[in-house]
Scaffold this active site. Structure first.
Site, short mmCIF file in Angstrom:
data_model
loop_
_atom_site.label_atom_id
_atom_site.label_comp_id
_atom_site.label_asym_id
_atom_site.label_seq_id
_atom_site.Cartn_x
_atom_site.Cartn_y
_atom_site.Cartn_z
N PRO A 154 -0.02 44.70 66.32
CA PRO A 154 0.58 43.11 66.57
C PRO A 154 0.93 42.59 65.49
CG PRO A 154 -1.39 44.73 66.63
CD PRO A 154 -0.63 45.46 66.57
N TYR A 155 0.44 42.54 64.29
CA TYR A 155 1.57 41.87 62.79
C TYR A 155 3.02 41.80 63.87
CZ TYR A 155 3.89 40.66 58.83
OH TYR A 155 5.08 40.74 58.15
N SER A 156 4.12 42.50 63.88
CA SER A 156 5.63 42.69 64.01
C SER A 156 5.65 42.02 65.27
CB SER A 156 6.20 43.90 64.16
OG SER A 156 5.65 45.29 63.01
N SER A 158 3.85 39.90 66.26
CA SER A 158 3.70 38.20 66.26
C SER A 158 4.62 37.88 65.59
CB SER A 158 2.20 37.83 65.10
OG SER A 158 2.56 38.78 64.04
#
Length: 354
Positions: A154-156, A158
């Site tokens: 999810p970080y990448s 986002s």
């Protein structure tokens, strides 16, 4: 002496974070009038408290359009650096919705506030994303700015969303208003003053200062480690160029160009040797969330068009990092230590990629 930043009004979102605090220090050193916009620092101790810079600080959430718009209206910054983010991969697995809210929607909110601001406000915006925006192919060649975006975790994802949102706002709204925007993608940044959780250097420092055995996960993962001053120098140089010429908009890589990529295990071993007199590393053999194993950047564009490149080897980067933390735990005045490292860095020459 370059006087570009003297008297420039600059807004830094995420100024209480590790990288944001260093950016504010460099901008102040160059004579800028800095306004920070952020939630309170989440770690204790933290870099912002170590520096105690003379800047205007606004407490606010990056998703709050009303407060952001008021901040732009009151302070009328010439240049905006957007660093406010949920910046940890493992936290993004624990809170994917919060990560997308902060990193994707938060970018849209900031750019909406910029869009609504007066024509003379926020002429240049630098959105700092990450090297993890690229579709992961485990490539040892290094990703360039034209490679496709992606994101398993999810970080990448986002941050890839943040890139797409930036492009949309640039083309549909900001460019017609004469406002210029670029995105900046850096490697794995280390340096003094980072106490975030789930990061290799802060985790090692906490272990070593408490006398506990350092525990390592994913020791074979390869990353483009770089000192925090390296990409910050790139962001600042990019903002200067974009102020002068809209052709400097778009995406830019600022990855390590010397000693391009060593493993997590090698970084930890070198840092421990530099610190000295410590036990052997232990390894966390439990199941870990998915992360890219090999992640390197191609920064030829930044060298060719901006004259930017790394100035520190990995060994120097580790040395400067350890020196900063040693000074902190020895009770030294950390604003002076930090500005001394900034001054030392600015005396170094740029190294050609490769």
């Amino acid at each position: 002496m370059d006087t570009f930043w003297h008297g420039k009004k600059v807004l830094v979102t995420g100024h209480t974070g590790f990288k944001g605090s260093w950016l504010c220090a460099v901008l102040k050193d160059r004579g800028a009038e800095v306004v920070g916009y952020s939630l309170p620092a989440s770690a204790a101790p933290n870099m912002a408290e170590c520096l105690t810079l003379d800047i205007t600080s606004v407490t606010g959430d990056i998703t709050d359009l009303t407060v952001l718009s008021e901040t732009l209206s009151i302070h009328r910054p010439d240049i905006v650096f957007h660093l406010a983010a949920q910046a940890l991969v493992r936290d993004s697995y624990r809170d994917p919705l919060g990560t997308f809210l902060t990193n994707a929607y938060g970018t849209a909110v900031l750019l909406e506030a910029v869009k609504k601001s007066p024509a003379s406000t926020a002429k240049v915006v630098i959105n700092v994303t990450t090297d993890k925006v690229y579709e992961n192919k485990e490539s040892a060649e290094g990703y360039s700015e034209n490679d496709p975006l992606g994101g398993y975790d999810p970080y990448s994802a986002s941050k890839a969303c943040s890139e797409l949102i930036t492009g949309s706002y640039r083309d549909a709204f900001l460019a017609p208003l004469g406002k210029r925007i670029a995105t900046a993608r850096a490697g794995n940044v280390i340096g003094g003053g980072d106490w975030a959780s789930d990061r290799i250097v802060p985790d090692l420092i906490r272990s070593m200062t408490s006398g506990e055995q350092p525990v390592l996960r994913s020791p074979d993962a390869v990353r483009p480690w770089q000192h925090v001053l390296e990409p910050i120098n790139g962001y600042i140089l990019l903002a200067e160029k974009l102020w002068q010429d809209e052709q400097y908009g778009g995406a830019w890589n600022f990855g390590q160009t010397i000693d391009q990529g060593i493993t997590v295990g090698e970084l930890a071993a070198r840092l421990i040797r530099r610190w000295g007199n410590l036990p052997e590393l232990a390894y966390d053999t439990g199941k870990q969330p998915h992360e890219t194993n090999t992640l390197l950047l191609n920064s030829d564009k930044a060298y060719r068009r901006l004259g930017w490149g790394s100035r520190l080897t990995v060994e120097q980067t580790i040395g400067w990092t350890v020196d900063w933390y040693r000074a902190f735990y020895d009770g030294e005045e950390m604003q002076a230590v930090t500005f001394a490292q900034i001054s030392q860095y600015e005396q170094l020459e740029v190294n050609r990629p490769g």
